[in-house]
Design a protein around this motif. Sequence first.
Motif, mmCIF file in Angstrom:
data_model
loop_
_atom_site.group_PDB
_atom_site.id
_atom_site.type_symbol
_atom_site.label_atom_id
_atom_site.label_comp_id
_atom_site.label_asym_id
_atom_site.label_seq_id
_atom_site.Cartn_x
_atom_site.Cartn_y
_atom_site.Cartn_z
ATOM 1 N N GLU A 95 -2.766 -2.250 -2.759
ATOM 2 C CA GLU A 95 -1.730 -1.756 -1.867
ATOM 3 C C GLU A 95 -1.168 -0.490 -2.497
ATOM 4 O OE1 GLU A 95 1.059 -4.941 -1.348
ATOM 5 O OE2 GLU A 95 -0.230 -5.987 0.085
ATOM 6 N N VAL A 107 1.716 2.225 -2.440
ATOM 7 C CA VAL A 107 3.094 2.397 -1.993
ATOM 8 C C VAL A 107 3.559 3.807 -2.348
ATOM 9 C CG1 VAL A 107 5.484 1.605 -2.258
ATOM 10 C CG2 VAL A 107 3.604 -0.060 -2.187
ATOM 11 N N ARG A 167 6.891 6.250 -2.291
ATOM 12 C CA ARG A 167 8.351 6.138 -2.218
ATOM 13 C C ARG A 167 9.001 7.521 -2.230
ATOM 14 N NH1 ARG A 167 9.724 0.814 -3.373
ATOM 15 N NH2 ARG A 167 8.178 -0.439 -4.486
ATOM 16 N N ASP A 219 10.037 4.727 2.388
ATOM 17 C CA ASP A 219 8.792 4.430 1.678
ATOM 18 C C ASP A 219 7.822 3.778 2.652
ATOM 19 O OD1 ASP A 219 9.422 1.632 1.799
ATOM 20 O OD2 ASP A 219 10.544 1.758 -0.071
ATOM 21 N N LYS A 259 3.759 1.392 2.736
ATOM 22 C CA LYS A 259 2.598 0.780 2.082
ATOM 23 C C LYS A 259 1.373 1.019 2.953
ATOM 24 C CE LYS A 259 1.597 -3.474 2.928
ATOM 25 N NZ LYS A 259 0.205 -3.395 3.458
ATOM 26 N N SER A 282 5.295 -2.122 7.632
ATOM 27 C CA SER A 282 4.783 -1.562 6.383
ATOM 28 C C SER A 282 5.528 -0.308 5.929
ATOM 29 C CB SER A 282 3.291 -1.244 6.526
ATOM 30 O OG SER A 282 3.063 -0.329 7.582
ATOM 31 N N CYS A 283 6.563 0.073 6.646
ATOM 32 C CA CYS A 283 7.371 1.249 6.279
ATOM 33 C C CYS A 283 8.840 0.848 6.190
ATOM 34 C CB CYS A 283 7.276 2.348 7.349
ATOM 35 S SG CYS A 283 5.624 2.952 7.717
#
Length: 252
Positions: A91, A93, A95, A176, A178, A202-203
């Motif tokens: 995953e 990520v 940020r 952020d 993913k 996912s955000c």
Amino acid sequence: MNVKRKKLYEGKAKILYEGPEPGTLIQYFKDDATAFNAQKKATLEGKGVLNNKISEFIMTRLNGIGVTNHFIKRLNLREQLIREVEIIPLEVVCRNIVAGSLATRLGQAEGTPLPRSIIEFYYKKDELNDPMVTEEHITAFNWASTQEIDDILAMTVRVNDYLSGMFGAVGITLVDFKIEFGRIWENDFSRVILADEISPDSCRLWDSCTGEKLDKDRFRRDLGNVIESYAEVARRLGIMKDMPTVIQGGLH
């Protein structure tokens, strides 16, 4: 749904079925919501419909700027036709603002802008709670090559730049997100493309004026109005006009 289809995989929020052509899959978006590695669960009517439509909107535009991804077309309210990929077990990520685990892990105040975007890798393994890993781990365990990591980083930066502008234009701050990647094979050569989904699941998305959360944190933190917030994201992106009513009295 066609019950005769072969189910290949079921995750927390989606099901993958065998596709109509070789090299394709059908991705079905569920209404299930989970948090804290599925320790918290609920069914939120209409979530799958909204995420399907939002992810279609975003993936189509990313394809348009050269960020190749697995999306082919939306089939119906809950399903997409996608390219079959060999998922890389990471995953990724990205940020822009301190929030979530970054705040708790490093003792930083949530909402603090970062001087530059930070990209982190997490090993996809539910039973290990998806531990954070470094590029050294990734290459040592052969999850991805150095070239693939470089490609992933470059694509993640492009996705971040595009989504930050897209959401910013409609009054939403991209805190952020993913994303996941997979390999597609052409003869003996592989290349990395974007996979999975991009949605309020996912955000982290905050209203730029009020700071109101418009994402899955509403479910994680028991803030309520989860579906209404996802629908607000869709409305601002201009994709609600052809949406059906998916919750009573709510989405039109």
